[in-house]
Design a protein around this motif. Sequence first.
Motif, PDB file in Angstrom:
ATOM      1  N   LYS A   1       5.316 -32.122  30.772  1.00 31.07           N
ATOM      2  CA  LYS A   1       6.168 -33.216  30.313  1.00 31.07           C
ATOM      3  C   LYS A   1       7.038 -32.776  29.149  1.00 31.07           C
ATOM      4  O   LYS A   1       8.188 -33.189  29.049  1.00 31.07           O
ATOM      5  CB  LYS A   1       5.314 -34.411  29.868  1.00 31.07           C
ATOM      6  CG  LYS A   1       4.591 -35.109  30.974  1.00 31.07           C
ATOM      7  CD  LYS A   1       3.823 -36.281  30.402  1.00 31.07           C
ATOM      8  CE  LYS A   1       3.141 -37.085  31.474  1.00 31.07           C
ATOM      9  NZ  LYS A   1       2.464 -38.260  30.902  1.00 31.07           N
ATOM     10  N   SER A   2       6.467 -32.001  28.247  1.00 31.89           N
ATOM     11  CA  SER A   2       7.237 -31.509  27.105  1.00 31.89           C
ATOM     12  C   SER A   2       6.714 -30.140  26.707  1.00 31.89           C
ATOM     13  O   SER A   2       5.531 -29.848  26.862  1.00 31.89           O
ATOM     14  CB  SER A   2       7.146 -32.475  25.914  1.00 31.89           C
ATOM     15  OG  SER A   2       5.814 -32.597  25.463  1.00 31.89           O
TER      16      SER A   2
ATOM     17  N   ASP B   1      12.765 -36.198  31.112  1.00 33.66           N
ATOM     18  CA  ASP B   1      12.037 -35.541  30.041  1.00 33.66           C
ATOM     19  C   ASP B   1      12.768 -34.291  29.567  1.00 33.66           C
ATOM     20  O   ASP B   1      12.336 -33.645  28.631  1.00 33.66           O
ATOM     21  CB  ASP B   1      10.632 -35.153  30.518  1.00 33.66           C
ATOM     22  CG  ASP B   1       9.752 -36.360  30.744  1.00 33.66           C
ATOM     23  OD1 ASP B   1       9.974 -37.385  30.089  1.00 33.66           O
ATOM     24  OD2 ASP B   1       8.841 -36.266  31.581  1.00 33.66           O
ATOM     25  N   LYS B   2      13.853 -33.935  30.211  1.00 34.11           N
ATOM     26  CA  LYS B   2      14.595 -32.730  29.844  1.00 34.11           C
ATOM     27  C   LYS B   2      15.273 -32.926  28.494  1.00 34.11           C
ATOM     28  O   LYS B   2      15.776 -33.989  28.185  1.00 34.11           O
ATOM     29  CB  LYS B   2      15.621 -32.401  30.908  1.00 34.11           C
ATOM     30  CG  LYS B   2      14.979 -32.062  32.244  1.00 34.11           C
ATOM     31  CD  LYS B   2      15.793 -31.056  32.964  1.00 34.11           C
ATOM     32  CE  LYS B   2      15.114 -30.626  34.230  1.00 34.11           C
ATOM     33  NZ  LYS B   2      14.430 -29.390  34.110  1.00 34.11           N
ATOM     34  N   VAL B   3      15.293 -31.853  27.712  1.00 34.80           N
ATOM     35  CA  VAL B   3      15.946 -31.905  26.405  1.00 34.80           C
ATOM     36  C   VAL B   3      17.254 -31.117  26.400  1.00 34.80           C
ATOM     37  O   VAL B   3      17.995 -31.158  25.437  1.00 34.80           O
ATOM     38  CB  VAL B   3      15.013 -31.385  25.277  1.00 34.80           C
ATOM     39  CG1 VAL B   3      13.834 -32.315  25.109  1.00 34.80           C
ATOM     40  CG2 VAL B   3      14.552 -29.974  25.544  1.00 34.80           C
TER      41      VAL B   3
ATOM     42  N   ASN C   1       3.016 -25.155  35.313  1.00 32.25           N
ATOM     43  CA  ASN C   1       3.980 -26.180  35.697  1.00 32.25           C
ATOM     44  C   ASN C   1       4.170 -26.245  37.204  1.00 32.25           C
ATOM     45  O   ASN C   1       4.323 -27.328  37.768  1.00 32.25           O
ATOM     46  CB  ASN C   1       5.319 -25.891  35.010  1.00 32.25           C
ATOM     47  CG  ASN C   1       6.299 -27.028  35.129  1.00 32.25           C
ATOM     48  OD1 ASN C   1       5.977 -28.174  34.839  1.00 32.25           O
ATOM     49  ND2 ASN C   1       7.503 -26.715  35.548  1.00 32.25           N
TER      50      ASN C   1
ATOM     51  N   TYR D   1      -2.296 -32.275  24.473  1.00 33.72           N
ATOM     52  CA  TYR D   1      -1.580 -31.081  24.026  1.00 33.72           C
ATOM     53  C   TYR D   1      -2.392 -29.829  24.328  1.00 33.72           C
ATOM     54  O   TYR D   1      -3.594 -29.784  24.093  1.00 33.72           O
ATOM     55  CB  TYR D   1      -1.255 -31.153  22.535  1.00 33.72           C
ATOM     56  CG  TYR D   1      -0.096 -32.069  22.260  1.00 33.72           C
ATOM     57  CD1 TYR D   1       1.172 -31.772  22.740  1.00 33.72           C
ATOM     58  CD2 TYR D   1      -0.271 -33.240  21.544  1.00 33.72           C
ATOM     59  CE1 TYR D   1       2.246 -32.620  22.507  1.00 33.72           C
ATOM     60  CE2 TYR D   1       0.785 -34.086  21.304  1.00 33.72           C
ATOM     61  CZ  TYR D   1       2.038 -33.771  21.788  1.00 33.72           C
ATOM     62  OH  TYR D   1       3.094 -34.613  21.561  1.00 33.72           O
TER      63      TYR D   1
ATOM     64  N   PRO E   1      11.812 -27.743  20.913  1.00 33.79           N
ATOM     65  CA  PRO E   1      11.616 -28.165  22.302  1.00 33.79           C
ATOM     66  C   PRO E   1      12.515 -27.381  23.248  1.00 33.79           C
ATOM     67  O   PRO E   1      13.562 -26.862  22.850  1.00 33.79           O
ATOM     68  CB  PRO E   1      12.016 -29.646  22.272  1.00 33.79           C
ATOM     69  CG  PRO E   1      13.003 -29.735  21.162  1.00 33.79           C
ATOM     70  CD  PRO E   1      12.543 -28.737  20.133  1.00 33.79           C
TER      71      PRO E   1
ATOM     72  N   ILE F   1       2.371 -27.411  24.723  1.00 32.11           N
ATOM     73  CA  ILE F   1       2.871 -28.178  25.863  1.00 32.11           C
ATOM     74  C   ILE F   1       2.055 -29.450  26.046  1.00 32.11           C
ATOM     75  O   ILE F   1       0.935 -29.569  25.544  1.00 32.11           O
ATOM     76  CB  ILE F   1       2.847 -27.345  27.164  1.00 32.11           C
ATOM     77  CG1 ILE F   1       1.420 -26.924  27.520  1.00 32.11           C
ATOM     78  CG2 ILE F   1       3.781 -26.151  27.065  1.00 32.11           C
ATOM     79  CD1 ILE F   1       1.264 -26.316  28.907  1.00 32.11           C
ATOM     80  N   ASN F   2       2.630 -30.382  26.784  1.00 29.34           N
ATOM     81  CA  ASN F   2       1.958 -31.614  27.153  1.00 29.34           C
ATOM     82  C   ASN F   2       2.104 -31.768  28.654  1.00 29.34           C
ATOM     83  O   ASN F   2       3.216 -31.917  29.149  1.00 29.34           O
ATOM     84  CB  ASN F   2       2.593 -32.791  26.417  1.00 29.34           C
ATOM     85  CG  ASN F   2       2.132 -34.136  26.933  1.00 29.34           C
ATOM     86  OD1 ASN F   2       1.176 -34.237  27.694  1.00 29.34           O
ATOM     87  ND2 ASN F   2       2.823 -35.178  26.537  1.00 29.34           N
TER      88      ASN F   2
ATOM     89  N   ASP G   1      13.424 -26.942  27.843  1.00 28.18           N
ATOM     90  CA  ASP G   1      13.160 -27.290  29.237  1.00 28.18           C
ATOM     91  C   ASP G   1      12.430 -26.123  29.893  1.00 28.18           C
ATOM     92  O   ASP G   1      12.778 -24.966  29.676  1.00 28.18           O
ATOM     93  CB  ASP G   1      14.472 -27.562  29.974  1.00 28.18           C
ATOM     94  CG  ASP G   1      15.194 -28.784  29.425  1.00 28.18           C
ATOM     95  OD1 ASP G   1      14.523 -29.683  28.899  1.00 28.18           O
ATOM     96  OD2 ASP G   1      16.434 -28.823  29.519  1.00 28.18           O
TER      97      ASP G   1
ATOM     98  N   TYR H   1       7.235 -26.948  23.635  1.00 23.39           N
ATOM     99  CA  TYR H   1       7.764 -26.550  22.337  1.00 23.39           C
ATOM    100  C   TYR H   1       7.393 -25.099  22.069  1.00 23.39           C
ATOM    101  O   TYR H   1       6.250 -24.704  22.270  1.00 23.39           O
ATOM    102  CB  TYR H   1       7.154 -27.402  21.210  1.00 23.39           C
ATOM    103  CG  TYR H   1       7.420 -28.867  21.356  1.00 23.39           C
ATOM    104  CD1 TYR H   1       8.549 -29.438  20.779  1.00 23.39           C
ATOM    105  CD2 TYR H   1       6.566 -29.677  22.086  1.00 23.39           C
ATOM    106  CE1 TYR H   1       8.801 -30.789  20.922  1.00 23.39           C
ATOM    107  CE2 TYR H   1       6.818 -31.025  22.237  1.00 23.39           C
ATOM    108  CZ  TYR H   1       7.938 -31.579  21.652  1.00 23.39           C
ATOM    109  OH  TYR H   1       8.196 -32.912  21.804  1.00 23.39           O
TER     110      TYR H   1
END
Length: 172
Positions: free
Chosen positions: A70-71, A25-27, A63, A94, A41, A88-89, A43, A73
Amino acid sequence: MKNKRIIATIILLITVVFISGCSSDKVGIDILKQSKNYTGPFDMPSIKQVDEGSALWVLASLNENGYKIKSAYKTKSDDESMIESYKINCYDVYIELFYYRPTSEKLAEIKDTGKYIIYNSSGDVLKEYPAYVNGQFVLFFGSEKDFEGNDRSEDNAKVAQLFMDLDWSLQP
């Protein structure tokens, strides 16, 4: 020649299967290295990497205390009284986190009503969300159900309680 093609094809298939099995899931964006104006987005940093009492500390606390993000922004608002905002998700719901200036009229409204209210340009209410206020931070949930329609109100209540239990005496 035929054997080399077969071996190359097998190696290629194994590589594709291995790479797809290692998805993440890391961007790849370290929010701590971005400019203050960055939106998009990122991490989630470790709680040890962020300043205690900051907006990122709130997210890192969620977290690292049972609600894996999971994500994430970083968002932007036209509201001048908002210092930072994030979406966040954690569990396919959301969650929005806003950090307001202490003199914010919107923050005062949320404290008075217990709701984050979205208005249209005429001033009519478009949507209301139950909101939680802790210091200058506001947390609300986009839904009581996840993306598949499952009831997540119990998880929302636990996240809200975790948020409300955070100690803001450390806030910058």
